[in-house]
Design a protein around this motif. Sequence first.
Motif, PDB file in Angstrom:
ATOM      1  N   ALA A 117       0.828  -1.213   0.000  1.00 35.30           N
ATOM      2  CA  ALA A 117       0.000   0.000   0.000  1.00 35.30           C
ATOM      3  C   ALA A 117       0.863   1.263   0.000  1.00 35.30           C
ATOM      4  O   ALA A 117       0.566   2.226  -0.719  1.00 35.30           O
ATOM      5  N   VAL A 118       1.920   1.261   0.792  1.00 36.05           N
ATOM      6  CA  VAL A 118       2.800   2.430   0.858  1.00 36.05           C
ATOM      7  C   VAL A 118       3.523   2.631  -0.476  1.00 36.05           C
ATOM      8  O   VAL A 118       3.700   3.763  -0.931  1.00 36.05           O
ATOM      9  N   ALA A 119       3.919   1.539  -1.122  1.00 40.04           N
ATOM     10  CA  ALA A 119       4.577   1.653  -2.424  1.00 40.04           C
ATOM     11  C   ALA A 119       3.619   2.260  -3.453  1.00 40.04           C
ATOM     12  O   ALA A 119       4.020   3.120  -4.253  1.00 40.04           O
ATOM     13  N   CYS A 120       2.355   1.839  -3.425  1.00 37.27           N
ATOM     14  CA  CYS A 120       1.364   2.423  -4.329  1.00 37.27           C
ATOM     15  C   CYS A 120       1.206   3.920  -4.062  1.00 37.27           C
ATOM     16  O   CYS A 120       1.156   4.731  -4.988  1.00 37.27           O
ATOM     17  N   LEU A 121       1.148   4.292  -2.772  1.00 36.48           N
ATOM     18  CA  LEU A 121       1.026   5.703  -2.400  1.00 36.48           C
ATOM     19  C   LEU A 121       2.272   6.488  -2.803  1.00 36.48           C
ATOM     20  O   LEU A 121       2.173   7.601  -3.317  1.00 36.48           O
ATOM     21  N   ALA A 122       3.446   5.912  -2.601  1.00 36.63           N
ATOM     22  CA  ALA A 122       4.700   6.596  -2.951  1.00 36.63           C
ATOM     23  C   ALA A 122       4.798   6.834  -4.453  1.00 36.63           C
ATOM     24  O   ALA A 122       5.178   7.923  -4.893  1.00 36.63           O
ATOM     25  N   VAL A 123       4.454   5.834  -5.252  1.00 35.31           N
ATOM     26  CA  VAL A 123       4.504   5.996  -6.710  1.00 35.31           C
ATOM     27  C   VAL A 123       3.524   7.077  -7.140  1.00 35.31           C
ATOM     28  O   VAL A 123       3.870   7.962  -7.926  1.00 35.31           O
ATOM     29  N   SER A 124       2.311   7.017  -6.611  1.00 32.76           N
ATOM     30  CA  SER A 124       1.297   8.011  -6.970  1.00 32.76           C
ATOM     31  C   SER A 124       1.714   9.422  -6.560  1.00 32.76           C
ATOM     32  O   SER A 124       1.592  10.369  -7.340  1.00 32.76           O
ATOM     33  N   THR A 125       2.233   9.550  -5.323  1.00 31.65           N
ATOM     34  CA  THR A 125       2.558  10.876  -4.788  1.00 31.65           C
ATOM     35  C   THR A 125       3.853  11.434  -5.348  1.00 31.65           C
ATOM     36  O   THR A 125       3.891  12.574  -5.821  1.00 31.65           O
ATOM     37  N   TYR A 126       4.913  10.624  -5.306  1.00 29.58           N
ATOM     38  CA  TYR A 126       6.245  11.159  -5.609  1.00 29.58           C
ATOM     39  C   TYR A 126       6.722  10.906  -7.038  1.00 29.58           C
ATOM     40  O   TYR A 126       7.568  11.629  -7.532  1.00 29.58           O
ATOM     41  N   VAL A 127       6.176   9.909  -7.702  1.00 31.13           N
ATOM     42  CA  VAL A 127       6.571   9.655  -9.091  1.00 31.13           C
ATOM     43  C   VAL A 127       5.585  10.319 -10.053  1.00 31.13           C
ATOM     44  O   VAL A 127       5.990  11.003 -10.985  1.00 31.13           O
ATOM     45  N   LEU A 128       4.298  10.118  -9.797  1.00 31.69           N
ATOM     46  CA  LEU A 128       3.282  10.671 -10.691  1.00 31.69           C
ATOM     47  C   LEU A 128       2.852  12.083 -10.296  1.00 31.69           C
ATOM     48  O   LEU A 128       2.163  12.757 -11.065  1.00 31.69           O
ATOM     49  N   GLY A 129       3.193  12.528  -9.080  1.00 33.23           N
ATOM     50  CA  GLY A 129       2.844  13.868  -8.631  1.00 33.23           C
ATOM     51  C   GLY A 129       1.374  14.067  -8.322  1.00 33.23           C
ATOM     52  O   GLY A 129       0.872  15.186  -8.322  1.00 33.23           O
ATOM     53  N   LEU A 130       0.663  12.988  -8.031  1.00 39.17           N
ATOM     54  CA  LEU A 130      -0.774  13.065  -7.724  1.00 39.17           C
ATOM     55  C   LEU A 130      -0.935  13.235  -6.219  1.00 39.17           C
ATOM     56  O   LEU A 130      -0.798  12.286  -5.456  1.00 39.17           O
ATOM     57  N   THR A 131      -1.250  14.451  -5.770  1.00 39.06           N
ATOM     58  CA  THR A 131      -1.262  14.749  -4.338  1.00 39.06           C
ATOM     59  C   THR A 131      -2.626  15.158  -3.788  1.00 39.06           C
ATOM     60  O   THR A 131      -2.724  15.545  -2.626  1.00 39.06           O
TER      61      THR A 131
END
Length: 166
Positions: A117-131
């Motif tokens: 779950a944290v990896a999914c959140l990290a990719v979304s937040t920090y790689v894709l910039g979806l905040t």
Amino acid sequence: MSSDVREATGGPPLDAAAAPRTLRGRVARRVAELARFGSVGAVAYVVDLGLFNLLSFGPGEILGHKPLTAKVVSVAVATLVAWLGNRYWTFADRRRAARGRELAGFVVVNLGGMLIAVACLAVSTYVLGLTSPLAMNISANVVGLVLGTAFRYFAYRRFVFTGAPG
């Protein structure tokens, strides 16, 4: 008609303990187990989702600037809720006498699920910039939840609740 006669004539046994030996009995038992697992998971999900959103977006946004920390805290609390439900309801017939060892295994499996779950959140937040709150909830609490739940169910059966079914 006795159980022996019914079995000899091709009928199902009357003995309730023998029912899970049939394909139909095993399927019914697994479906019931999955329903209990899903119910416990739903309660743990509400705890996880509610606490994550409270910490991230609630009054004072206590961990609003630290979404990964908020997720770790919410998952830790939800893990305790899930362990109690799974130990005493879902897998009650498979639990071990060594409660501490079982809890340790449960925590390790949940750490794996949390990392998903944290990896999914990290990719979304920090790689894709979806905040946005919606994007963060979808990545952590939908995508991460589905992948983590599948991992947890199989890992619980294989590594945690390994006592002989009653």
